[in-house]
Design a protein around this motif. Structure first.
Motif, PDB file in Angstrom:
ATOM      1  N   GLU A  23       0.757  -1.177   0.077  1.00  0.00           N
ATOM      2  CA  GLU A  23      -0.013  -0.057   0.152  1.00  0.00           C
ATOM      3  C   GLU A  23       0.926   1.307   0.018  1.00  0.00           C
ATOM      4  O   GLU A  23       0.492   2.244  -0.547  1.00  0.00           O
ATOM      5  CB  GLU A  23      -0.876   0.029   1.270  1.00  0.00           C
ATOM      6  CG  GLU A  23      -2.012  -1.126   1.388  1.00  0.00           C
ATOM      7  CD  GLU A  23      -3.144  -1.027   2.237  1.00  0.00           C
ATOM      8  OE1 GLU A  23      -3.419   0.023   2.698  1.00  0.00           O
ATOM      9  OE2 GLU A  23      -3.802  -1.848   2.579  1.00  0.00           O
ATOM     10  N   ALA A  26       1.886   1.693  -3.550  1.00  0.00           N
ATOM     11  CA  ALA A  26       0.874   2.322  -4.236  1.00  0.00           C
ATOM     12  C   ALA A  26       0.579   3.659  -4.188  1.00  0.00           C
ATOM     13  O   ALA A  26       0.388   4.303  -5.224  1.00  0.00           O
ATOM     14  CB  ALA A  26      -0.617   1.510  -3.915  1.00  0.00           C
ATOM     15  N   LEU A  27       0.813   4.206  -3.146  1.00  0.00           N
ATOM     16  CA  LEU A  27       0.709   5.561  -2.662  1.00  0.00           C
ATOM     17  C   LEU A  27       1.620   6.431  -3.535  1.00  0.00           C
ATOM     18  O   LEU A  27       1.510   7.425  -4.120  1.00  0.00           O
ATOM     19  CB  LEU A  27       0.595   5.957  -1.362  1.00  0.00           C
ATOM     20  CG  LEU A  27      -0.634   5.568  -0.486  1.00  0.00           C
ATOM     21  CD1 LEU A  27      -0.473   6.106   0.770  1.00  0.00           C
ATOM     22  CD2 LEU A  27      -1.972   6.027  -1.316  1.00  0.00           C
ATOM     23  N   THR A  29       3.559   5.267  -6.049  1.00  0.00           N
ATOM     24  CA  THR A  29       3.368   5.198  -7.558  1.00  0.00           C
ATOM     25  C   THR A  29       2.105   6.237  -7.988  1.00  0.00           C
ATOM     26  O   THR A  29       2.381   6.858  -8.945  1.00  0.00           O
ATOM     27  CB  THR A  29       2.850   3.798  -7.840  1.00  0.00           C
ATOM     28  OG1 THR A  29       3.784   2.996  -7.627  1.00  0.00           O
ATOM     29  CG2 THR A  29       2.641   3.737  -9.523  1.00  0.00           C
ATOM     30  N   ARG A  30       1.080   6.433  -7.120  1.00  0.00           N
ATOM     31  CA  ARG A  30       0.080   7.482  -7.791  1.00  0.00           C
ATOM     32  C   ARG A  30       0.682   8.937  -7.583  1.00  0.00           C
ATOM     33  O   ARG A  30       0.226   9.565  -8.530  1.00  0.00           O
ATOM     34  CB  ARG A  30      -1.108   6.964  -6.666  1.00  0.00           C
ATOM     35  CG  ARG A  30      -2.298   7.963  -7.118  1.00  0.00           C
ATOM     36  CD  ARG A  30      -2.771   7.874  -8.676  1.00  0.00           C
ATOM     37  NE  ARG A  30      -3.718   8.788  -9.124  1.00  0.00           N
ATOM     38  CZ  ARG A  30      -3.820   9.117 -10.221  1.00  0.00           C
ATOM     39  NH1 ARG A  30      -3.009   8.906 -11.365  1.00  0.00           N
ATOM     40  NH2 ARG A  30      -4.868  10.072 -10.409  1.00  0.00           N
ATOM     41  N   GLU A  33       2.589   9.453 -10.305  1.00  0.00           N
ATOM     42  CA  GLU A  33       1.811   9.603 -11.828  1.00  0.00           C
ATOM     43  C   GLU A  33       1.097  11.186 -11.615  1.00  0.00           C
ATOM     44  O   GLU A  33       1.154  11.878 -12.792  1.00  0.00           O
ATOM     45  CB  GLU A  33       0.483   8.724 -11.800  1.00  0.00           C
ATOM     46  CG  GLU A  33       1.094   7.302 -11.912  1.00  0.00           C
ATOM     47  CD  GLU A  33       0.012   6.316 -11.812  1.00  0.00           C
ATOM     48  OE1 GLU A  33       0.378   5.075 -12.035  1.00  0.00           O
ATOM     49  OE2 GLU A  33      -1.081   6.554 -11.329  1.00  0.00           O
ATOM     50  N   ASP A  90      -9.053  12.172  -5.522  1.00  0.00           N
ATOM     51  CA  ASP A  90      -8.353  11.214  -6.201  1.00  0.00           C
ATOM     52  C   ASP A  90      -8.737   9.644  -5.739  1.00  0.00           C
ATOM     53  O   ASP A  90      -8.821   9.424  -4.692  1.00  0.00           O
ATOM     54  CB  ASP A  90      -6.900  11.254  -6.112  1.00  0.00           C
ATOM     55  CG  ASP A  90      -5.871  10.339  -6.730  1.00  0.00           C
ATOM     56  OD1 ASP A  90      -5.655  10.409  -7.917  1.00  0.00           O
ATOM     57  OD2 ASP A  90      -5.518   9.249  -6.166  1.00  0.00           O
ATOM     58  N   VAL A  92      -7.409   6.729  -5.675  1.00  0.00           N
ATOM     59  CA  VAL A  92      -6.428   5.928  -4.988  1.00  0.00           C
ATOM     60  C   VAL A  92      -6.423   6.472  -3.406  1.00  0.00           C
ATOM     61  O   VAL A  92      -6.312   5.706  -2.568  1.00  0.00           O
ATOM     62  CB  VAL A  92      -4.989   5.677  -5.621  1.00  0.00           C
ATOM     63  CG1 VAL A  92      -4.071   5.157  -5.119  1.00  0.00           C
ATOM     64  CG2 VAL A  92      -5.186   5.315  -6.925  1.00  0.00           C
ATOM     65  N   PHE A  93      -6.148   7.797  -3.439  1.00  0.00           N
ATOM     66  CA  PHE A  93      -6.125   8.381  -2.187  1.00  0.00           C
ATOM     67  C   PHE A  93      -7.523   8.333  -1.272  1.00  0.00           C
ATOM     68  O   PHE A  93      -7.130   8.098  -0.064  1.00  0.00           O
ATOM     69  CB  PHE A  93      -5.283   9.768  -2.133  1.00  0.00           C
ATOM     70  CG  PHE A  93      -3.901   9.662  -2.539  1.00  0.00           C
ATOM     71  CD1 PHE A  93      -3.169   9.604  -1.326  1.00  0.00           C
ATOM     72  CD2 PHE A  93      -3.726   9.755  -3.861  1.00  0.00           C
ATOM     73  CE1 PHE A  93      -1.771   9.528  -1.551  1.00  0.00           C
ATOM     74  CE2 PHE A  93      -2.121   9.874  -3.999  1.00  0.00           C
ATOM     75  CZ  PHE A  93      -1.255   9.727  -2.791  1.00  0.00           C
ATOM     76  N   ARG A  95      -9.745   5.785  -1.766  1.00  0.00           N
ATOM     77  CA  ARG A  95      -9.788   4.427  -0.969  1.00  0.00           C
ATOM     78  C   ARG A  95      -8.972   4.051   0.003  1.00  0.00           C
ATOM     79  O   ARG A  95      -9.172   3.526   1.062  1.00  0.00           O
ATOM     80  CB  ARG A  95      -9.541   3.514  -1.989  1.00  0.00           C
ATOM     81  CG  ARG A  95     -10.377   3.121  -3.246  1.00  0.00           C
ATOM     82  CD  ARG A  95     -10.448   2.168  -4.304  1.00  0.00           C
ATOM     83  NE  ARG A  95      -8.897   2.170  -4.749  1.00  0.00           N
ATOM     84  CZ  ARG A  95      -9.190   2.624  -5.793  1.00  0.00           C
ATOM     85  NH1 ARG A  95      -9.915   3.035  -6.569  1.00  0.00           N
ATOM     86  NH2 ARG A  95      -7.862   2.711  -6.579  1.00  0.00           N
ATOM     87  N   PHE A  96      -7.754   4.665   0.070  1.00  0.00           N
ATOM     88  CA  PHE A  96      -6.623   4.288   1.031  1.00  0.00           C
ATOM     89  C   PHE A  96      -7.452   5.112   2.169  1.00  0.00           C
ATOM     90  O   PHE A  96      -7.293   4.759   3.471  1.00  0.00           O
ATOM     91  CB  PHE A  96      -5.212   4.799   0.873  1.00  0.00           C
ATOM     92  CG  PHE A  96      -4.322   4.843   1.696  1.00  0.00           C
ATOM     93  CD1 PHE A  96      -3.633   3.541   2.127  1.00  0.00           C
ATOM     94  CD2 PHE A  96      -4.229   5.845   2.832  1.00  0.00           C
ATOM     95  CE1 PHE A  96      -2.650   3.408   3.112  1.00  0.00           C
ATOM     96  CE2 PHE A  96      -3.195   5.625   3.816  1.00  0.00           C
ATOM     97  CZ  PHE A  96      -2.603   4.467   4.028  1.00  0.00           C
TER      98      PHE A  96
END
Length: 263
Positions: A23, A26-27, A29-30, A33, A90, A92-93, A95-96
């Motif tokens: 996780e 993943a943060l 990486t996002r 991006e 965003d 991704v953020f 959901r986290f």
């Protein structure tokens, strides 16, 4: 589980291995991006806790309900942070930030009606990562009564060399010293209480990535510059209790983006 007695005593709590490494990645990486789409010429706002010069910039003032990019004072081609509504805008953020474990932690801390107010991705780049001066989060996110609580998540190992957090244990039991907000249409800093910080030994919160640090809103804390060859990325989320009053003179306002809880 958080040790609530230690949290009440110190004003912070360190929860190792709270976030799985995948996780964290993943943060990161996002964030990379998002940063890839950043145009320094379009957003030259420098973020600095030393002089608050960004306070006069409309780009900063309207960032409470947006995703905005802020550059380093010493390296205008490098990002200092992305803020302040990543958790809402965003996926991704979002959901986290709204995962059940964070909601449960907020409940343990006594936030009966938690609202996710602010989020920041903090880069703290190798060699040029800026210092963050001593401050209390409630200076910037004041409620009556005080309720702001920070979840600071290490996405890299953090130590003294690359700019880990430093805190004054127990100093959260003192008053709010400064207020940063609107007065006569301008963002200003105002002294509320001139009492010096307590004379206690600062504690360096050296942690491994995946650690979550809970910060009481009145706890004085800071971080040193990163002059090491290693980055120190972090993600931080600030919550308030919806039962408390959030004054209209706070700097962070979201007129077009209502606050949400974990649902």
């Amino acid at each position: 589980m958080i040790d609530l007695d230690a949290y009440a005593r110190d004003g912070f709590a360190v929860l190792p291995d709270f976030v799985p490494i995948e996780e964290c990645e993943a943060l990161k990486t996002r964030a990379a991006e998002l940063a890839a789409g950043f145009d320094p010429g379009a957003a030259p706002t420098v973020f600095s806790t030393a002089d608050q010069a960004h306070a006069s910039d409309r780009y900063f003032r309207e960032s409470g309900g947006a995703i905005r990019f802020f550059v380093e004072a010493e390296a205008s081609d490098r990002l200092n942070k992305i803020g302040h509504a990543l958790h809402d805008l965003d996926p991704v953020f979002d959901r986290f930030s709204r995962q059940p474990r964070l909601a449960a932690l907020a409940g343990e801390l006594g936030l009966e009606a938690p609202l996710l107010l602010q989020s920041m991705y903090l880069f703290k780049h190798a060699h040029v990562g800026a210092e963050v001066a001593w401050h209390q989060d409630a200076t910037f996110l004041r409620t009556e009564p005080p309720s702001v609580t920070g979840f600071w998540i290490a996405l890299d190992d953090a130590d003294r060399d690359n700019g880990c957090l430093v805190a004054l244990p127990g100093a959260h039991r003192g008053p709010l010293r400064q207020w940063f907000g609107y007065r006569d249409g301008e963002l200003v800093s105002r002294t509320l209480d001139a009492t010096p910080w307590p004379e206690v030994e600062p504690v360096a919160l050296e942690v491994r990535r995946g650690t979550l640090i809970v910060l009481h809103g009145l706890l004085p804390h800071a971080s040193m510059p990163n002059r090491s060859p290693r980055p120190r990325h972090a993600y931080t989320l600030h919550l308030i209790d919806g039962r408390a009053d959030y004054p209209k003179d706070n700097w962070l306002q979201r007129p077009d983006l209502p606050l949400r809880g974990f649902a």
